[in-house]
Motif scaffolding. Sequence first.
Motif, PDB file in Angstrom:
ATOM      1  N   LEU A   1       0.830  -1.202   0.000  1.00  0.00           N
ATOM      2  CA  LEU A   1       0.000   0.000   0.000  1.00  0.00           C
ATOM      3  C   LEU A   1       0.865   1.253   0.000  1.00  0.00           C
ATOM      4  O   LEU A   1       0.612   2.199  -0.756  1.00  0.00           O
ATOM      5  CB  LEU A   1      -0.945   0.001   1.200  1.00  0.00           C
ATOM      6  CG  LEU A   1      -1.885   1.195   1.313  1.00  0.00           C
ATOM      7  CD1 LEU A   1      -2.777   1.305   0.093  1.00  0.00           C
ATOM      8  CD2 LEU A   1      -2.714   1.070   2.585  1.00  0.00           C
ATOM      9  N   ALA A   2       1.902   1.270   0.826  1.00  0.00           N
ATOM     10  CA  ALA A   2       2.796   2.429   0.869  1.00  0.00           C
ATOM     11  C   ALA A   2       3.456   2.659  -0.487  1.00  0.00           C
ATOM     12  O   ALA A   2       3.531   3.796  -0.973  1.00  0.00           O
ATOM     13  CB  ALA A   2       3.857   2.236   1.954  1.00  0.00           C
TER      14      ALA A   2
ATOM     15  N   TYR B 206       1.118   6.683  -6.747  1.00  0.00           N
ATOM     16  CA  TYR B 206      -0.105   7.442  -7.005  1.00  0.00           C
ATOM     17  C   TYR B 206       0.131   8.939  -6.812  1.00  0.00           C
ATOM     18  O   TYR B 206      -0.251   9.754  -7.651  1.00  0.00           O
ATOM     19  CB  TYR B 206      -1.229   6.956  -6.086  1.00  0.00           C
ATOM     20  CG  TYR B 206      -2.503   7.738  -6.230  1.00  0.00           C
ATOM     21  CD1 TYR B 206      -3.380   7.490  -7.278  1.00  0.00           C
ATOM     22  CD2 TYR B 206      -2.838   8.739  -5.323  1.00  0.00           C
ATOM     23  CE1 TYR B 206      -4.548   8.216  -7.420  1.00  0.00           C
ATOM     24  CE2 TYR B 206      -3.995   9.467  -5.447  1.00  0.00           C
ATOM     25  CZ  TYR B 206      -4.852   9.199  -6.503  1.00  0.00           C
ATOM     26  OH  TYR B 206      -6.010   9.930  -6.641  1.00  0.00           O
ATOM     27  N   ARG B 207       0.772   9.287  -5.696  1.00  0.00           N
ATOM     28  CA  ARG B 207       1.040  10.706  -5.425  1.00  0.00           C
ATOM     29  C   ARG B 207       1.958  11.304  -6.487  1.00  0.00           C
ATOM     30  O   ARG B 207       1.763  12.447  -6.924  1.00  0.00           O
ATOM     31  CB  ARG B 207       1.633  10.882  -4.028  1.00  0.00           C
ATOM     32  CG  ARG B 207       0.607  10.699  -2.914  1.00  0.00           C
ATOM     33  CD  ARG B 207       1.138  11.122  -1.554  1.00  0.00           C
ATOM     34  NE  ARG B 207       2.366  10.453  -1.169  1.00  0.00           N
ATOM     35  CZ  ARG B 207       2.429   9.311  -0.479  1.00  0.00           C
ATOM     36  NH1 ARG B 207       1.326   8.718  -0.091  1.00  0.00           N
ATOM     37  NH2 ARG B 207       3.585   8.779  -0.158  1.00  0.00           N
ATOM     38  N   LEU B 208       2.944  10.543  -6.940  1.00  0.00           N
ATOM     39  CA  LEU B 208       3.844  11.024  -7.983  1.00  0.00           C
ATOM     40  C   LEU B 208       3.082  11.246  -9.285  1.00  0.00           C
ATOM     41  O   LEU B 208       3.241  12.279  -9.935  1.00  0.00           O
ATOM     42  CB  LEU B 208       4.991  10.040  -8.197  1.00  0.00           C
ATOM     43  CG  LEU B 208       5.960  10.380  -9.331  1.00  0.00           C
ATOM     44  CD1 LEU B 208       6.607  11.748  -9.112  1.00  0.00           C
ATOM     45  CD2 LEU B 208       7.016   9.304  -9.472  1.00  0.00           C
ATOM     46  N   ARG B 209       2.251  10.283  -9.671  1.00  0.00           N
ATOM     47  CA  ARG B 209       1.458  10.451 -10.903  1.00  0.00           C
ATOM     48  C   ARG B 209       0.553  11.668 -10.815  1.00  0.00           C
ATOM     49  O   ARG B 209       0.415  12.422 -11.784  1.00  0.00           O
ATOM     50  CB  ARG B 209       0.635   9.191 -11.179  1.00  0.00           C
ATOM     51  CG  ARG B 209       1.455   8.043 -11.732  1.00  0.00           C
ATOM     52  CD  ARG B 209       0.586   6.890 -12.201  1.00  0.00           C
ATOM     53  NE  ARG B 209      -0.268   6.346 -11.153  1.00  0.00           N
ATOM     54  CZ  ARG B 209       0.125   5.481 -10.233  1.00  0.00           C
ATOM     55  NH1 ARG B 209       1.361   5.046 -10.227  1.00  0.00           N
ATOM     56  NH2 ARG B 209      -0.721   5.034  -9.331  1.00  0.00           N
ATOM     57  N   GLN B 210      -0.072  11.876  -9.648  1.00  0.00           N
ATOM     58  CA  GLN B 210      -0.946  13.033  -9.468  1.00  0.00           C
ATOM     59  C   GLN B 210      -0.161  14.339  -9.596  1.00  0.00           C
ATOM     60  O   GLN B 210      -0.618  15.293 -10.229  1.00  0.00           O
ATOM     61  CB  GLN B 210      -1.659  12.963  -8.115  1.00  0.00           C
ATOM     62  CG  GLN B 210      -2.643  11.827  -8.000  1.00  0.00           C
ATOM     63  CD  GLN B 210      -3.755  11.925  -9.019  1.00  0.00           C
ATOM     64  OE1 GLN B 210      -4.399  12.959  -9.164  1.00  0.00           O
ATOM     65  NE2 GLN B 210      -3.975  10.852  -9.751  1.00  0.00           N
TER      66      GLN B 210
END
Length: 75
Positions: A35-36, A42-46
């Motif tokens: 999950l981490a 996910y945060r990088l893609r965003q």
Amino acid sequence: MSSLTVRLTDREERDLQLACEQTGKTKSEVVRDLLAESLRGYRLRQALQKAHTELGGAARQAGWLTEEDILQDES
């Protein structure tokens, strides 16, 4: 620390069990690690998507090539 209940398919359960056996970690440890890792991606893609949205137009106006420009030229 909080807890979360997740329903897994039979295949996901087998894959998780295999990951536990391979790493010597508990199910909770494996799931937390995965999950981490997933959330970092996910945060990088965003962040990249936001930067592209905010800066894409200015970069094109400045004459900078974007990934879209390069991919369009390959046709």
